[in-house]
Design a protein around this motif. Sequence first.
Motif, PDB file in Angstrom:
ATOM      1  N   PHE A  92       0.762  -1.208  -0.054  1.00 14.92           N
ATOM      2  CA  PHE A  92       0.054   0.030  -0.049  1.00 14.92           C
ATOM      3  C   PHE A  92       0.653   1.402   0.095  1.00 14.92           C
ATOM      4  CE2 PHE A  92      -3.282  -2.986   1.298  1.00 14.92           C
ATOM      5  CZ  PHE A  92      -4.281  -2.504   0.667  1.00 14.92           C
ATOM      6  N   SER A 178      -9.123  -6.478  -7.572  1.00 16.94           N
ATOM      7  CA  SER A 178      -8.835  -5.133  -6.931  1.00 16.94           C
ATOM      8  C   SER A 178      -7.732  -5.432  -6.238  1.00 16.94           C
ATOM      9  CB  SER A 178     -10.184  -4.450  -6.391  1.00 16.94           C
ATOM     10  OG  SER A 178     -10.233  -5.224  -5.326  1.00 16.94           O
ATOM     11  N   ARG A 179      -7.046  -4.178  -5.752  1.00 20.22           N
ATOM     12  CA  ARG A 179      -5.864  -4.138  -4.780  1.00 20.22           C
ATOM     13  C   ARG A 179      -6.202  -5.233  -3.795  1.00 20.22           C
ATOM     14  NH1 ARG A 179      -1.883   0.432  -3.865  1.00 20.22           N
ATOM     15  NH2 ARG A 179      -3.505   1.429  -2.901  1.00 20.22           N
ATOM     16  N   TRP A 180      -7.231  -5.025  -2.946  1.00 22.55           N
ATOM     17  CA  TRP A 180      -7.686  -5.758  -1.676  1.00 22.55           C
ATOM     18  C   TRP A 180      -7.907  -7.101  -1.971  1.00 22.55           C
ATOM     19  CZ3 TRP A 180      -6.536  -6.295   2.929  1.00 22.55           C
ATOM     20  CH2 TRP A 180      -7.241  -7.184   3.919  1.00 22.55           C
ATOM     21  N   GLY A 181      -8.470  -7.308  -3.342  1.00 19.76           N
ATOM     22  CA  GLY A 181      -8.940  -8.669  -3.714  1.00 19.76           C
ATOM     23  C   GLY A 181      -7.667  -9.424  -3.821  1.00 19.76           C
TER      24      GLY A 181
END
Lengths: 280, 288
Positions: A92, A178-181
């Motif tokens: 992040f 997605s990034r969190w995915g």
Amino acid sequence: MQTDRLLTGVLRAGAVLAALVMLLILCFLLLESWPVLTGLSVFRFLTDASWHPLEGAYNLMPMLAGTLLASIGALILAVPLGIASALFIVFFAPLHLASIYKRLIELLAGIPSVVFGFWGLTTLAPLIGEWQPPGASLLAGVLVLTLMILPMITITAYTALAAVPKELLQNASALGLSRWGTVRGVALPAARTGITAGVILAAARALGETMAVLMVAGNVVQYPESVFDPVRTLAANIALEMAYAMGDHRSVLFVSGLLLMLLVMVLSAMAGLLEKRRYA
Amino acid sequence: MPETIPLQTKQKIRDCTAQGLIYLAVLLVSAVFVWLLTDLVRGGIAHLSWAFLTESPHDAGRTGGIASILVSTLLILLVALITAIPLAWSTAILMAEFVPVESNFGKTVRFSLYVLAGVPSIVFGLFGNAFFSIYLGLGFSILSGGLTLACMLLPILTSTAEAGLRAVPDTYRLSAAALGISRTAALIHLIMPAAAPALTAGLLIGVGRALAETAALLFTSGYVDRMPGSLLDSGRALALHIFDLSMNVPGGDNAAYASALVLVCLLLSINILAMKLAYGLQRRKIMT
């Protein structure tokens, strides 16, 4: 060649000595706790009325409970914070911020336990005391322990996350995650073994920590009814009573040291097995 | 398609929440770290002076300085390093250069050191008290404290040195062998110098550990705060001084703050130096 053979001989002697230290420690702990291990029934550690070593009452359970509660509490707080910190560094943060934060965590790891204890004693405990006296409590111990094991969890989780193969992450984003995915579906599962090993090592560290907890946890031998009650841990008990312990009392302290060491050894063996599985 | 849009917004919300929480955690950790440091600096800076470093403690440490404490700390550290380094480095050289990883001997030694690394420091204290202080008759002394610390430092010194030696490329060894140089000579003239930064970094990490240690010294090197006359005298380490001032000496907080500040400054500079040295040299292996 002769010098080579000589050198290997010398080195081998050094290595054997280094390896023997562990055996020596185990032997002396056993030797010192032998009178109690053979003379007293083990059940007395469970069923004696209380911990009054001078009157021959050796119930270790309240202190074992204190040790376990403090460690579990610290893990509950430190695991999410540590994993979040590691995710921040790997996924992040902008590059320069990541390296600064990583430095900060590494420096936090270098702060000695007595300084954490001192800070807890002069800052945290009075703060908690204003809210829920007496202040020196299980909660203060948990908070100080959290700070102490957080760097360990962060660094091991970081190492595990950074070792996740690039292709996996690229495939995930190619599939439109997605990034969190990507983090939850790919990176965390792939790094799970390494992260778990780190958490187990941190648990071992928390169980054995002495000074910081000794300074902030209040050191009353009892089962705490809330997090604001003072507790005494096994390690703190050794540090407090070793100075004047004689005879059976001294042996019981060595037994509790042995117990602590066995707990820690089981945990680090578990972590070692996990690590091995990871590289297998 | 009406169904995908809510899904996408849901994902977006989830992503933002996760990111927010992670940033919050990082902010919290950094804030606590800064809080701790400012507290130490604010509490300690007023009491800290040149005289504090060069005078001996009076009145149980409430007034005076920490000169004798620093000397004791240094002596304990020296004893620990002088004992631990030969053992640790010879083990590391043997494991990295001479013994196959999978051999029984290598496995046994590595396992023993791995277990040793996990032993809690208070247990080292118990062992040191039973073995060095009582069995060997060294009493509460700098020597028994230093030897106890040496046992504690063995695993970390060995693992950092081994990682450093393994980081030296194999071409060095092969070229040396091709030139007909003995392995001993290659080790001394080629591999050790190449691994020197890593060895130093490991050494500094070990020094940091030793300076930070309190529990193992409680019943080995003792509490006496006088200037030590010999290695068989009891001497109080800096970390133990902080503990004693804050727990057992009412009104010792100012001196404790100042001592804590000295200790933290020492450790931070040692660790930063170690990081600088280890940087780029298998950094990950060495630091964890």
